[in-house]
Write a protein that holds these residues in place. Structure first.
Motif, PDB file in Angstrom:
ATOM      1  N   ASP A  70       0.852  -1.181   0.000  1.00 17.19           N
ATOM      2  CA  ASP A  70       0.000   0.000   0.000  1.00 17.19           C
ATOM      3  C   ASP A  70       0.889   1.232   0.000  1.00 17.19           C
ATOM      4  O   ASP A  70       1.950   1.241   0.635  1.00 17.19           O
ATOM      5  N   PRO A  93       1.317   7.781   1.980  1.00 21.42           N
ATOM      6  CA  PRO A  93       1.263   9.182   1.569  1.00 21.42           C
ATOM      7  C   PRO A  93       2.233  10.056   2.360  1.00 21.42           C
ATOM      8  O   PRO A  93       2.406   9.883   3.559  1.00 21.42           O
ATOM      9  N   TRP A  98      -3.977  11.472  -2.723  1.00 22.46           N
ATOM     10  CA  TRP A  98      -4.698  10.372  -2.080  1.00 22.46           C
ATOM     11  C   TRP A  98      -6.032  10.829  -1.519  1.00 22.46           C
ATOM     12  O   TRP A  98      -7.004  10.059  -1.521  1.00 22.46           O
ATOM     13  N   ALA A 141      -9.592   9.187  -2.652  1.00 17.52           N
ATOM     14  CA  ALA A 141     -10.595   8.681  -1.709  1.00 17.52           C
ATOM     15  C   ALA A 141     -11.991   9.157  -2.099  1.00 17.52           C
ATOM     16  O   ALA A 141     -12.982   8.511  -1.769  1.00 17.52           O
ATOM     17  N   VAL A 183      -5.555   2.920   1.549  1.00 16.12           N
ATOM     18  CA  VAL A 183      -5.492   4.039   0.609  1.00 16.12           C
ATOM     19  C   VAL A 183      -6.118   3.576  -0.705  1.00 16.12           C
ATOM     20  O   VAL A 183      -5.771   2.515  -1.221  1.00 16.12           O
TER      21      VAL A 183
END
Length: 147
Positions: free
Chosen positions: A7, A10, A18, A22, A137
């Motif tokens: 993953d 960030p 990110w 989302a 994420v």
């Protein structure tokens, strides 16, 4: 529970990317002075050296610039997904920007949901986002434009 897959982590410069992901939006950082897009996000424009920036929404359309089908999977978490693809996508809206991801059959489909024989350099794709698992994420994934 942690994911067996890698993953992203960030950082301050990439956090807006990110946050937009989302929300299901593909955005790239742009220079506030010369308007050049830049990826990965960073504090200074490599073209004009300005520290000003903003974020521009992209159409999500792109072309496969390169791809690979890893053999054998080198990371244990990916072994059960093999054969899967890893693609480098050139954005239509910003041709110098290339993003890494996977071509999948649907936003929430597994990594091995597209037969690697269907992939071609130059094939049109569009970005999608699967709802992330709690604490994960959201990664951009790619759907072939022509099935």
């Amino acid at each position: 529970m942690t994911s067996p897959l890698l993953d992203p982590v960030p950082d301050d410069d990439g956090a807006p990317f990110w946050a937009y992901a989302a929300r299901g939006e593909l955005r790239v950082q742009i220079c506030a002075e010369c308007a050049e897009p830049r990826f990965p996000p960073r504090p200074c424009c490599p073209h004009c050296r300005s520290f000003g920036s903003g974020w521009r929404r992209m159409s999500g359309r792109g072309r496969i610039w390169s791809f690979v089908v890893p053999h054998p999977p080198l990371l244990p978490g990916y072994a059960e997904a093999a054969p899967y693809n890893a693609v480098l996508v050139e954005l239509v809206d910003a041709p110098r920007i290339r993003l890494v991801g996977n071509v999948v059959a649907a936003p929430d489909a597994p990594l091995d949901s597209v037969d690697p024989a269907r992939l071609r350099i130059g094939a049109g794709v569009r970005a999608v986002f699967a709802p992330p698992a709690p604490g994960a994420v959201p990664l951009p994934r790619w759907l072939l434009e022509r099935a």
